[in-house]
Design a protein around this motif. Structure first.
Motif, short mmCIF file in Angstrom:
data_model
loop_
_atom_site.label_atom_id
_atom_site.label_comp_id
_atom_site.label_asym_id
_atom_site.label_seq_id
_atom_site.Cartn_x
_atom_site.Cartn_y
_atom_site.Cartn_z
N ASN A 1 0.97 -1.40 0.39
CA ASN A 1 -0.08 0.03 -0.03
C ASN A 1 0.33 1.27 0.16
N LEU A 2 2.05 1.34 -0.47
CA LEU A 2 2.99 2.40 -0.18
C LEU A 2 2.56 3.84 -1.52
N ASP A 3 1.94 3.12 -2.24
CA ASP A 3 1.62 3.62 -3.00
C ASP A 3 0.52 4.57 -2.45
N LEU A 4 -0.77 4.13 -1.91
CA LEU A 4 -1.39 5.32 -1.31
C LEU A 4 -1.15 5.68 -0.48
N LEU A 5 -0.04 5.25 0.36
CA LEU A 5 0.04 5.81 1.23
C LEU A 5 0.86 6.99 1.08
N LEU A 6 1.48 7.35 -0.07
CA LEU A 6 2.84 8.35 -0.36
C LEU A 6 1.28 9.45 -0.67
N ASP A 7 0.52 8.80 -1.59
CA ASP A 7 -0.04 9.88 -2.30
C ASP A 7 -1.10 11.09 -1.14
N ALA A 8 -1.34 10.11 -0.08
CA ALA A 8 -1.57 10.75 1.20
C ALA A 8 -0.81 11.78 1.29
N GLU A 9 0.39 11.95 1.26
CA GLU A 9 1.29 12.93 2.10
C GLU A 9 1.41 13.95 0.98
N LYS A 10 1.86 15.05 1.36
CA LYS A 10 3.23 16.18 0.90
C LYS A 10 4.28 15.81 0.03
N LYS A 11 4.46 16.57 -1.00
CA LYS A 11 5.73 15.97 -1.12
C LYS A 11 6.01 14.43 -1.05
N SER A 12 5.29 13.94 -1.69
CA SER A 12 5.44 12.02 -1.81
C SER A 12 6.31 11.96 -2.38
N LYS A 13 6.88 12.67 -3.45
CA LYS A 13 8.32 12.10 -4.19
C LYS A 13 9.17 12.25 -3.65
N LYS A 14 9.17 13.47 -2.74
CA LYS A 14 10.83 13.37 -2.08
C LYS A 14 10.88 12.83 -0.88
N LYS A 15 9.46 12.32 -0.64
CA LYS A 15 9.91 11.07 1.07
C LYS A 15 10.65 10.34 1.08
N LEU A 16 10.74 9.55 -0.11
CA LEU A 16 12.17 8.09 0.41
C LEU A 16 13.92 8.89 0.28
N ALA A 17 13.31 10.11 -0.74
CA ALA A 17 15.19 10.83 -0.52
C ALA A 17 14.90 11.18 1.73
N LYS A 18 13.81 11.81 1.62
CA LYS A 18 14.00 12.70 3.05
C LYS A 18 13.81 11.09 4.65
N LEU A 19 13.41 10.35 4.23
CA LEU A 19 13.77 9.25 5.00
C LEU A 19 15.39 8.51 5.06
N LEU A 20 16.17 8.12 3.76
CA LEU A 20 17.55 7.83 3.50
C LEU A 20 18.35 9.14 4.08
N LYS A 21 18.77 9.94 4.58
CA LYS A 21 19.25 10.90 3.87
C LYS A 21 20.21 11.07 5.69
N PRO A 22 19.45 11.00 6.99
CA PRO A 22 20.13 11.06 8.47
C PRO A 22 20.94 9.66 7.84
N LEU A 23 21.27 8.72 7.22
CA LEU A 23 21.94 7.30 6.92
C LEU A 23 23.07 7.59 5.84
N ALA A 24 23.15 8.87 5.60
CA ALA A 24 24.42 8.58 4.68
C ALA A 24 25.48 8.87 5.41
N ASN A 25 26.13 9.19 6.71
CA ASN A 25 26.92 8.76 7.55
C ASN A 25 27.38 7.15 7.78
N GLU A 26 26.73 6.55 7.83
CA GLU A 26 26.62 5.16 8.04
C GLU A 26 27.14 4.50 7.12
N TYR A 27 26.46 4.60 6.49
CA TYR A 27 26.79 3.53 4.52
C TYR A 27 27.62 4.21 3.73
N ASP A 28 28.28 3.46 2.96
CA ASP A 28 28.80 3.93 1.17
C ASP A 28 27.82 4.00 0.29
N PHE A 29 27.03 2.74 0.76
CA PHE A 29 26.33 3.01 -0.24
C PHE A 29 24.51 2.24 0.14
#
Ligand SMILES: Nc1ncnc2c1ncn2[C@@H]1O[C@H](COP(=O)(O)OP(=O)(O)OP(=O)(O)O)[C@@H](O)[C@H]1O
Ligand SMILES: [Mg+2]
Length: 247
Positions: free
Chosen positions: A91-119
């Motif tokens: 249901n991720l599609d529906l869940l995302l659709d209900a959010e503002k800036k849905s297309k940027k959501k995943l990038a935002k979720l990943l950002k805090p991990l930038a220093n912990e992982y190379d890939f």
């Protein structure tokens, strides 16, 4: 941190096999790798022998109640962590659709991990949806397994058109041939001609090999149970090529 997505609109082309095997290979070279299983089928999660369950499900993540970092599990392999899939990800599609800036959501979720992982390697479900669009915004590059058939090439052209339409100029496309059977004339012809119009194509091919199917019974990356096979070697070469392309 580089975010790579194993993506193709088509199903059953080797996206999950690639994500899992490349993650293993990358970690062997000393990189810190996180695999995020975005597919509710949970195949990558299965290969890593982890329970397909995420606290709070897709809703917790998309609503911002849960950090992606809280959902990370260690795997049996040094340097490889996993965010498992959850059945609610269907249901991720529906869940995302209900959010503002849905297309940027995943990038935002990943950002805090930038220093912990190379890939970070995203294993994507086969579709072209809001989830895929969020993936395209989050990823630096798409690694796109292609079976050398006419229909497969057509879906790749659709992906290229979409990338142009959506002005995703920063998104690198790294297509490569997977499940290659050199005994088939069509496979050989398509593989020979493809680079003429696609300078971006990777030159490494993954052969069709039953040892890759055995990942399902071994529940492990190829390199962990059959390291001295042609297919395992191909994934190693493919990874080296991807890294050199990322520069
Ligand atoms: N190089 C290969 N040789 C032989 N079989 C392969 C190869 N790569 C993948 N397979 C097998 O083909 C099937 C599909 O592969 P995989 O799950 O990696 O594809 P996928 O693109 O992730 O599929 P889906 O779209 O369902 O997520 C699996 O059973 C897998 O074991
Ligand atoms: Mg898959």
């Amino acid at each position: 941190m580089n975010v790579l997505a194993s993506y193709n609109i088509k199903g059953g082309v080797g996206k999950t096999a690639s994500a899992v095997n490349l993650a293993f290979v990358a970690a062997r070279t000393g990189a810190r790798v996180l695999v995020v299983d975005l597919d509710p089928q949970g195949a990558a999660t299965f290969y890593f022998r982890i329970k397909p369950k995420v606290k709070g499900g897709g809703k917790g993540l998309v609503s911002g109640k849960r950090d992606l970092g809280d959902l990370i599990k260690g795997t049996d392999y040094d340097g490889v962590d996993l965010v498992p899939a959850d059945f609610s990800f269907r249901n991720l599609d529906l869940l995302l659709d209900a959010e503002k800036k849905s297309k940027k959501k995943l990038a935002k979720l990943l950002k805090p991990l930038a220093n912990e992982y190379d890939f970070i390697l995203l294993d994507c479900p086969p579709s072209m949806s809001l989830v895929s669009e969020a993936v395209f915004h989050a990823a630096d590059a798409l690694i796109v397994p292609l079976i050398p058939t006419t229909l497969s090439l057509r879906t790749y052209e659709q992906l290229q058109a979409f990338r142009a339409e959506e002005k995703l100029a920063n998104l690198t496309l790294l297509p490569f041939f997977s499940m290659v059977d050199r005994r088939k004339t069509m496979h050989r012809d398509i593989i020979d001609r493809f680079p003429d119009d696609h300078a971006e194509a990777l030159t490494t091919h993954i052969p069709y090999a039953s040892v890759v199917e055995r990942m399902g019974t071994e529940r492990a990356p190829l390199g962990a149970f059959a390291p001295r096979t042609a297919a395992a070697a191909a994934y190693e070469t493919l990874w080296a090529e991807i890294v050199s392309r990322l520069g």
